[in-house]
Design a protein around this motif. Structure first.
Motif, short mmCIF file in Angstrom:
data_model
loop_
_atom_site.label_atom_id
_atom_site.label_comp_id
_atom_site.label_asym_id
_atom_site.label_seq_id
_atom_site.Cartn_x
_atom_site.Cartn_y
_atom_site.Cartn_z
N PHE A 304 130.62 -34.73 -34.71
CA PHE A 304 130.19 -33.40 -34.30
C PHE A 304 128.89 -33.00 -35.00
N VAL A 305 128.80 -33.33 -36.29
CA VAL A 305 127.57 -33.04 -37.05
C VAL A 305 126.40 -33.85 -36.46
N ALA A 306 126.67 -35.12 -36.16
CA ALA A 306 125.61 -35.97 -35.60
C ALA A 306 125.15 -35.48 -34.23
N SER A 307 126.06 -34.81 -33.50
CA SER A 307 125.69 -34.35 -32.16
C SER A 307 124.59 -33.29 -32.18
N VAL A 321 120.22 -46.86 -35.38
CA VAL A 321 120.46 -48.14 -36.04
C VAL A 321 120.66 -47.94 -37.54
N LEU A 322 119.86 -47.06 -38.12
CA LEU A 322 119.88 -46.85 -39.57
C LEU A 322 120.90 -45.81 -40.01
N ASN A 323 121.48 -45.06 -39.07
CA ASN A 323 122.30 -43.90 -39.42
C ASN A 323 123.56 -44.26 -40.19
N GLY A 324 124.07 -45.47 -40.00
CA GLY A 324 125.30 -45.83 -40.70
C GLY A 324 125.11 -46.25 -42.14
N ILE A 325 123.86 -46.53 -42.54
CA ILE A 325 123.61 -47.06 -43.89
C ILE A 325 123.90 -46.01 -44.96
N VAL A 326 123.38 -44.83 -44.78
CA VAL A 326 123.50 -43.79 -45.82
C VAL A 326 124.95 -43.37 -46.05
N GLY A 392 110.53 -42.98 -46.44
CA GLY A 392 110.74 -41.84 -47.33
C GLY A 392 111.91 -40.99 -46.90
N VAL A 393 112.10 -40.84 -45.59
CA VAL A 393 113.20 -40.04 -45.08
C VAL A 393 114.55 -40.65 -45.47
N LEU A 444 119.60 -37.43 -40.64
CA LEU A 444 119.09 -36.97 -39.35
C LEU A 444 118.37 -35.62 -39.46
N GLY A 445 118.83 -34.78 -40.37
CA GLY A 445 118.15 -33.50 -40.55
C GLY A 445 116.75 -33.68 -41.09
N THR A 446 116.60 -34.55 -42.09
CA THR A 446 115.28 -34.80 -42.66
C THR A 446 114.38 -35.51 -41.64
#
Length: 452
Positions: A304-307, A321-326, A392-393, A444-446
């Motif tokens: 829901f946050v990602a939406s 692709v990168l979203n799962g790393i953090v 940087g993000v 995702l916010g940054t």
């Protein structure tokens, strides 16, 4: 027998018994069980599928069924007891120690319990009532009332003659408890002192009048910590007026330590520490579904946050692709802290005086790890995508999530403990929710702020 050889021997027994049952050789199975100690018989039962277990139990000698029941885990014991008539259960529990009797009776459904107590004689019924009068997982529920008491004004010769008349000592006896006429605990006389001093010596002159006792209401985990710290073999249990009620021995404490360890390990996976490995499929599935459902809700919350950043993901697919790393890195780092803090709470190392220091330490570790791994991931992403802003993000998001993971991993167990919620059971779910939401929102916010 070395542990590896003992395991091989038990496996060999299980294979022999299973083969004999499958071939209808029940006489041979009964002979094997007759030569097997109750603890190993319990292990065979726990290691057998449900159908084989039922046949095995019918072949166990009724004279040792009580000893076997004492050794079984709660889930397996309940399954077996459900197959027994109340009269047989009452007979099996007749010679149990009070602590084991209480443990078995507490595991019974209410209707079965009433039938079993009704089938007992008056003496065993009184023992059952006394055993169940103490709170579960307390020193009172753990203790045995089988103690040897002496008076302080008698000589060692009198004590020795009394022991000879008695004929035997309770298992694990290393001290004789000294009490007054009102059964009030006043000290302990070690067996070694009794045997190595002149027989005309008086007990009062040789007893340890500073011997620590255990309050009857103390939690069993706290009792285990005292045994570990003082290297006790046994300890006296007293009420608020120092009246001697019973004693706890090291064999009971070994069970507590093992159960606590299993509870911590399995609870972090959302499993019951008493769960039967070979329980029916439907029963096991129902138990596991509870925490799977909770995990699904937390995953939906993260989704829901990602939406909120769906448009950002459409513009920059690389973010997906990168979203799962953090979140993944935050989850691992937080789990490390969470495990250490839960262990510290269980061992009594963490209290109100050192919680602030612990939080500061984990905050510093989170910041240090955040700097290290954010620099590394920034370099990898910048070179891979040739985009230094994107590097940087993700570096900023990594730093923030590792920082949050350190704080959450240390604070969540402490907060849950204050709320009387088991940290081992609920801590990992709460932690995962925090690291997923913080990780997704930070990344995702940054990215939305700087790249879109």
């Amino acid at each position: 027998m070395p542990e590896a050889l003992e395991q091989d021997y038990t496996l060999q027994q299980l294979q022999q018994v299973t083969h004999a049952i499958n071939n209808g050789q029940f006489v041979q199975v009964r002979r094997i069980l007759a030569e097997t100690p109750p603890c190993d018989t319990a292990l065979l039962l726990e290691s057998s599928p449900h159908k084989v277990r039922t046949q095995l139990w019918q072949l166990v000698d009724p004279d040792i069924q009580g000893d076997v029941l004492e050794e079984l885990s709660e889930d397996v014991r309940i399954g077996i007891i459900n197959q027994m008539d109340p009269e047989l259960i009452a007979a099996a529990t007749e010679d149990m120690d009070d602590d084991d009797l209480g443990e078995v009776l507490r595991s019974l459904p209410e209707d079965v319990y009433q039938d079993v107590v009704g089938a007992m004689d008056a003496q065993d019924r009184a023992r059952a009532t006394q055993a169940l009068s103490y709170q579960e997982r307390s020193a009172g529920a753990l203790m045995s009332t089988d103690t040897v008491t002496i008076r302080p004004d008698v000589t060692l010769d009198v004590v020795l003659r009394y022991l000879r008349l008695r004929g035997e000592l309770p298992d694990g006896t290393d001290d004789l408890y000294v009490v007054d006429k009102e059964n009030q605990f006043i000290g302990a006389l070690p067996i070694s002192t009794l045997l190595t001093n002149p027989p005309d010596k008086v007990v009062a002159d040789l007893m340890d009048d500073e011997k620590e006792t255990i309050p009857v209401s103390m939690d069993e985990s706290d009792v285990a910590q005292l045994f570990e710290r003082h290297n006790w073999i046994s300890a006296a249990v007293v009420d608020d007026n120092l009246q001697l009620l019973g004693r706890i021995t090291i064999d009971d404490i070994v069970d507590v330590i093992r159960e606590d360890a299993e509870h911590s390990m399995l609870s972090m996976a959302g499993l019951d520490d008493e769960e039967d490995t070979f329980a029916p499929v439907l029963k096991s599935s129902q138990r596991r579904s509870i925490w799977l459902g909770i995990n699904l809700l937390t995953a939906l919350l993260a989704a829901f946050v990602a939406s909120f950043f769906e448009s950002t993901l459409d513009i920059l697919p690389i973010l997906a692709v990168l979203n799962g790393i953090v979140p993944s890195m935050g989850g691992v780092a937080g789990s490390q802290t969470l495990t250490l803090v839960i262990r510290g709470i269980a061992l009594g190392h963490i209290n109100n005086t050192n919680q602030k220091f612990l939080l500061g330490k984990e905050l510093a570790i989170g910041a240090l790890n955040g700097v290290l791994w954010s620099i590394l991931i920034a370099g990898v992403v910048a070179i891979w995508q040739w985009d230094f802003v994107l590097g940087g993000v993700i570096a900023f998001a990594m730093f923030m999530n590792l920082l949050a993971a350190g704080i959450a991993g240390a604070s969540i167990p402490i907060i849950l403990k204050r709320m009387n919620i088991d940290p081992a059971l609920a801590g990992s779910v709460v932690l995962t929710t925090v690291t997923d939401i913080v990780g997704i929102f930070a990344f995702l916010g940054t990215a939305t702020w700087f790249l879109v």
